[in-house]
Write a protein that holds these residues in place. Structure first.
Motif, PDB file in Angstrom:
ATOM      1  N   THR A 130     -11.302  43.728   1.852  1.00  0.00           N
ATOM      2  CA  THR A 130     -11.170  42.736   2.932  1.00  0.00           C
ATOM      3  C   THR A 130     -12.455  42.488   3.703  1.00  0.00           C
ATOM      4  O   THR A 130     -12.452  41.721   4.669  1.00  0.00           O
ATOM      5  CB  THR A 130     -10.069  43.163   3.929  1.00  0.00           C
ATOM      6  N   VAL A 131     -13.562  43.083   3.292  1.00  0.00           N
ATOM      7  CA  VAL A 131     -14.813  42.931   4.045  1.00  0.00           C
ATOM      8  C   VAL A 131     -15.300  41.486   4.024  1.00  0.00           C
ATOM      9  O   VAL A 131     -16.059  41.059   4.907  1.00  0.00           O
ATOM     10  CB  VAL A 131     -15.903  43.880   3.490  1.00  0.00           C
ATOM     11  N   ALA A 132     -14.850  40.707   3.046  1.00  0.00           N
ATOM     12  CA  ALA A 132     -15.241  39.293   2.995  1.00  0.00           C
ATOM     13  C   ALA A 132     -14.779  38.551   4.246  1.00  0.00           C
ATOM     14  O   ALA A 132     -15.409  37.569   4.659  1.00  0.00           O
ATOM     15  CB  ALA A 132     -14.655  38.625   1.746  1.00  0.00           C
ATOM     16  N   GLY A 133     -13.682  39.016   4.863  1.00  0.00           N
ATOM     17  CA  GLY A 133     -13.164  38.360   6.063  1.00  0.00           C
ATOM     18  C   GLY A 133     -14.157  38.358   7.214  1.00  0.00           C
ATOM     19  O   GLY A 133     -14.590  37.287   7.670  1.00  0.00           O
ATOM     20  N   PRO A 134     -14.542  39.534   7.726  1.00  0.00           N
ATOM     21  CA  PRO A 134     -15.507  39.547   8.836  1.00  0.00           C
ATOM     22  C   PRO A 134     -16.893  39.050   8.435  1.00  0.00           C
ATOM     23  O   PRO A 134     -17.616  38.499   9.270  1.00  0.00           O
ATOM     24  CB  PRO A 134     -15.535  41.010   9.272  1.00  0.00           C
ATOM     25  N   LEU A 135     -17.269  39.232   7.157  1.00  0.00           N
ATOM     26  CA  LEU A 135     -18.563  38.715   6.702  1.00  0.00           C
ATOM     27  C   LEU A 135     -18.592  37.189   6.787  1.00  0.00           C
ATOM     28  O   LEU A 135     -19.557  36.603   7.295  1.00  0.00           O
ATOM     29  CB  LEU A 135     -18.841  39.156   5.260  1.00  0.00           C
ATOM     30  N   PHE A 136     -17.538  36.566   6.287  1.00  0.00           N
ATOM     31  CA  PHE A 136     -17.487  35.108   6.337  1.00  0.00           C
ATOM     32  C   PHE A 136     -17.417  34.615   7.779  1.00  0.00           C
ATOM     33  O   PHE A 136     -18.071  33.631   8.132  1.00  0.00           O
ATOM     34  CB  PHE A 136     -16.294  34.565   5.552  1.00  0.00           C
ATOM     35  N   LEU A 137     -16.615  35.279   8.608  1.00  0.00           N
ATOM     36  CA  LEU A 137     -16.507  34.860  10.006  1.00  0.00           C
ATOM     37  C   LEU A 137     -17.865  34.917  10.688  1.00  0.00           C
ATOM     38  O   LEU A 137     -18.253  33.980  11.403  1.00  0.00           O
ATOM     39  CB  LEU A 137     -15.511  35.748  10.751  1.00  0.00           C
ATOM     40  N   THR A 138     -18.611  35.992  10.481  1.00  0.00           N
ATOM     41  CA  THR A 138     -19.930  36.127  11.099  1.00  0.00           C
ATOM     42  C   THR A 138     -20.869  35.034  10.609  1.00  0.00           C
ATOM     43  O   THR A 138     -21.616  34.433  11.397  1.00  0.00           O
ATOM     44  CB  THR A 138     -20.526  37.511  10.801  1.00  0.00           C
ATOM     45  N   PHE A 139     -20.808  34.757   9.308  1.00  0.00           N
ATOM     46  CA  PHE A 139     -21.654  33.690   8.742  1.00  0.00           C
ATOM     47  C   PHE A 139     -21.331  32.340   9.363  1.00  0.00           C
ATOM     48  O   PHE A 139     -22.224  31.594   9.771  1.00  0.00           O
ATOM     49  CB  PHE A 139     -21.457  33.622   7.225  1.00  0.00           C
ATOM     50  N   THR A 140     -20.050  32.020   9.446  1.00  0.00           N
ATOM     51  CA  THR A 140     -19.684  30.704   9.976  1.00  0.00           C
ATOM     52  C   THR A 140     -19.986  30.586  11.466  1.00  0.00           C
ATOM     53  O   THR A 140     -20.341  29.516  11.947  1.00  0.00           O
ATOM     54  CB  THR A 140     -18.194  30.394   9.687  1.00  0.00           C
ATOM     55  N   LEU A 141     -19.864  31.686  12.208  1.00  0.00           N
ATOM     56  CA  LEU A 141     -20.179  31.645  13.636  1.00  0.00           C
ATOM     57  C   LEU A 141     -21.670  31.432  13.877  1.00  0.00           C
ATOM     58  O   LEU A 141     -22.064  30.747  14.827  1.00  0.00           O
ATOM     59  CB  LEU A 141     -19.726  32.935  14.311  1.00  0.00           C
ATOM     60  N   VAL A 142     -22.500  32.007  13.012  1.00  0.00           N
ATOM     61  CA  VAL A 142     -23.944  31.950  13.231  1.00  0.00           C
ATOM     62  C   VAL A 142     -24.601  30.760  12.525  1.00  0.00           C
ATOM     63  O   VAL A 142     -25.448  30.069  13.103  1.00  0.00           O
ATOM     64  CB  VAL A 142     -24.604  33.262  12.748  1.00  0.00           C
ATOM     65  N   LYS A 143     -24.191  30.508  11.269  1.00  0.00           N
ATOM     66  CA  LYS A 143     -24.939  29.571  10.438  1.00  0.00           C
ATOM     67  C   LYS A 143     -24.210  28.277  10.071  1.00  0.00           C
ATOM     68  O   LYS A 143     -24.846  27.325   9.622  1.00  0.00           O
ATOM     69  CB  LYS A 143     -25.350  30.274   9.125  1.00  0.00           C
ATOM     70  N   TRP A 144     -22.886  28.233  10.224  1.00  0.00           N
ATOM     71  CA  TRP A 144     -22.167  27.087   9.690  1.00  0.00           C
ATOM     72  C   TRP A 144     -21.535  26.244  10.800  1.00  0.00           C
ATOM     73  O   TRP A 144     -22.187  25.398  11.387  1.00  0.00           O
ATOM     74  CB  TRP A 144     -21.132  27.564   8.661  1.00  0.00           C
ATOM     75  N   SER A 145     -20.272  26.479  11.086  1.00  0.00           N
ATOM     76  CA  SER A 145     -19.560  25.596  12.015  1.00  0.00           C
ATOM     77  C   SER A 145     -19.578  26.080  13.453  1.00  0.00           C
ATOM     78  O   SER A 145     -19.011  25.439  14.331  1.00  0.00           O
ATOM     79  CB  SER A 145     -18.097  25.442  11.561  1.00  0.00           C
ATOM     80  N   GLY A 146     -20.220  27.203  13.720  1.00  0.00           N
ATOM     81  CA  GLY A 146     -20.250  27.748  15.067  1.00  0.00           C
ATOM     82  C   GLY A 146     -21.525  27.365  15.806  1.00  0.00           C
ATOM     83  O   GLY A 146     -21.736  26.212  16.187  1.00  0.00           O
ATOM     84  N   ALA A 147     -22.386  28.354  16.013  1.00  0.00           N
ATOM     85  CA  ALA A 147     -23.586  28.152  16.816  1.00  0.00           C
ATOM     86  C   ALA A 147     -24.498  27.068  16.249  1.00  0.00           C
ATOM     87  O   ALA A 147     -25.014  26.229  16.989  1.00  0.00           O
ATOM     88  CB  ALA A 147     -24.344  29.475  16.927  1.00  0.00           C
TER      89      ALA A 147
END
Length: 265
Positions: free
Chosen positions: A215-232
């Motif tokens: 399940t590590v893909a879950g928090p990894l993807f969330l961190t990526f999207t928050l920093v590099k994609w749809s978040g910040a």
């Protein structure tokens, strides 16, 4: 467990289809953001309901996910009610709306895609709950995960509250929020999100390291999207045009991880 996860997926799809129909009726998908957190709480709850016996780790994972998800869902729903359609979604669906394809585009581009990501990100909570043994007790890893989660909750909840108070003051229109937690990171709420879900992942890992691996893909993807994609990254694209002082704020303030502001920019 696979059958239980399929039940979760079926519940998620059913709820998404109902919400999609509502979004077509009101011609606005923006409230999907409020379902992001609430939907993860729902996945944890449906996982918890399917257990015949429930131990302390199952209860803890449900409580952590529900507290995070329901608070975020209510906060974003209220913001949508106050501010109206989100410009991001309006831009994404503008051409489809003009060509009469709004309903299909809303389903395929927005609702179903987000449902898949929601299911992925919440996988540590789902699998952790479903795999927990009623006899398992709290470990050092459990406490570490809970501590990290509480750090995240603090940054997210306080950061959101500080921003909402800032926006309520008419004199702050067009100004940059650089006080409180926003003095140390440009995105305390996103940093809090990441910490909260890495904390949930650690608690799931205390159930079994196999769960942590799968399940590590879950928090990894969330961190990526928050920093590099749809978040910040997405949020900051237009800030230099709508907030004249934002470029200077960027130079002195950490992008994500809280750090003391630079003395000179």
């Amino acid at each position: 467990m696979v059958e239980m996860l399929l039940v979760n997926a079926a519940v998620l799809v059913a709820v998404v289809l109902v919400l999609w129909a509502i979004s077509v009726k009101i011609d606005d998908v923006s409230f999907i953001d409020s379902f992001w957190g609430a939907g993860m709480a729902l996945m944890a709850f449906t996982s918890w309901l399917q257990l015949e016996e429930r131990g302390i780790l199952a209860h803890l994972l449900l409580a952590m996910t529900a507290a995070w998800g329901l608070r975020l869902g209510i906060y974003l729903l209220r913001r949508w009610r106050e501010e109206g359609e989100d410009k991001r979604y309006e831009r994404m669906l503008r051409k489809d709306r003009e060509k009469g394809r709004f309903a299909f585009a809303a389903l395929t581009k927005i609702w179903l895609g987000q449902a898949v990501l929601l299911f992925l990100v919440s996988s540590p909570a789902q699998v952790g709950i479903l795999s927990s043994d009623p006899a398992q007790q709290v470990t050092t890893l459990t406490i570490a995960g809970l501590a990290l989660y509480l750090v995240g909750i603090f940054f997210e909840w306080v950061g959101d509250w500080q921003l909402s108070q800032f926006k309520k003051d008419p004199s702050n229109k067009g100004e940059v929020m650089d006080k409180g937690l926003w003095r140390y990171t440009r995105h305390p709420n996103y940093f809090g999100d990441a910490c909260a879900w890495w904390g949930i992942w650690l608690v799931a890992a205390s159930v079994s390291w196999d769960i942590a691996l799968w399940t590590v893909a879950g928090p990894l993807f969330l961190t990526f999207t928050l920093v590099k994609w749809s978040g910040a990254a997405l949020l900051e694209k237009g800030m230099k045009y709508s907030r004249p002082g934002y470029e200077q704020y960027k130079k002195r303030t950490s992008a994500f991880i809280p750090m003391p502001p630079k003395k000179s920019a």
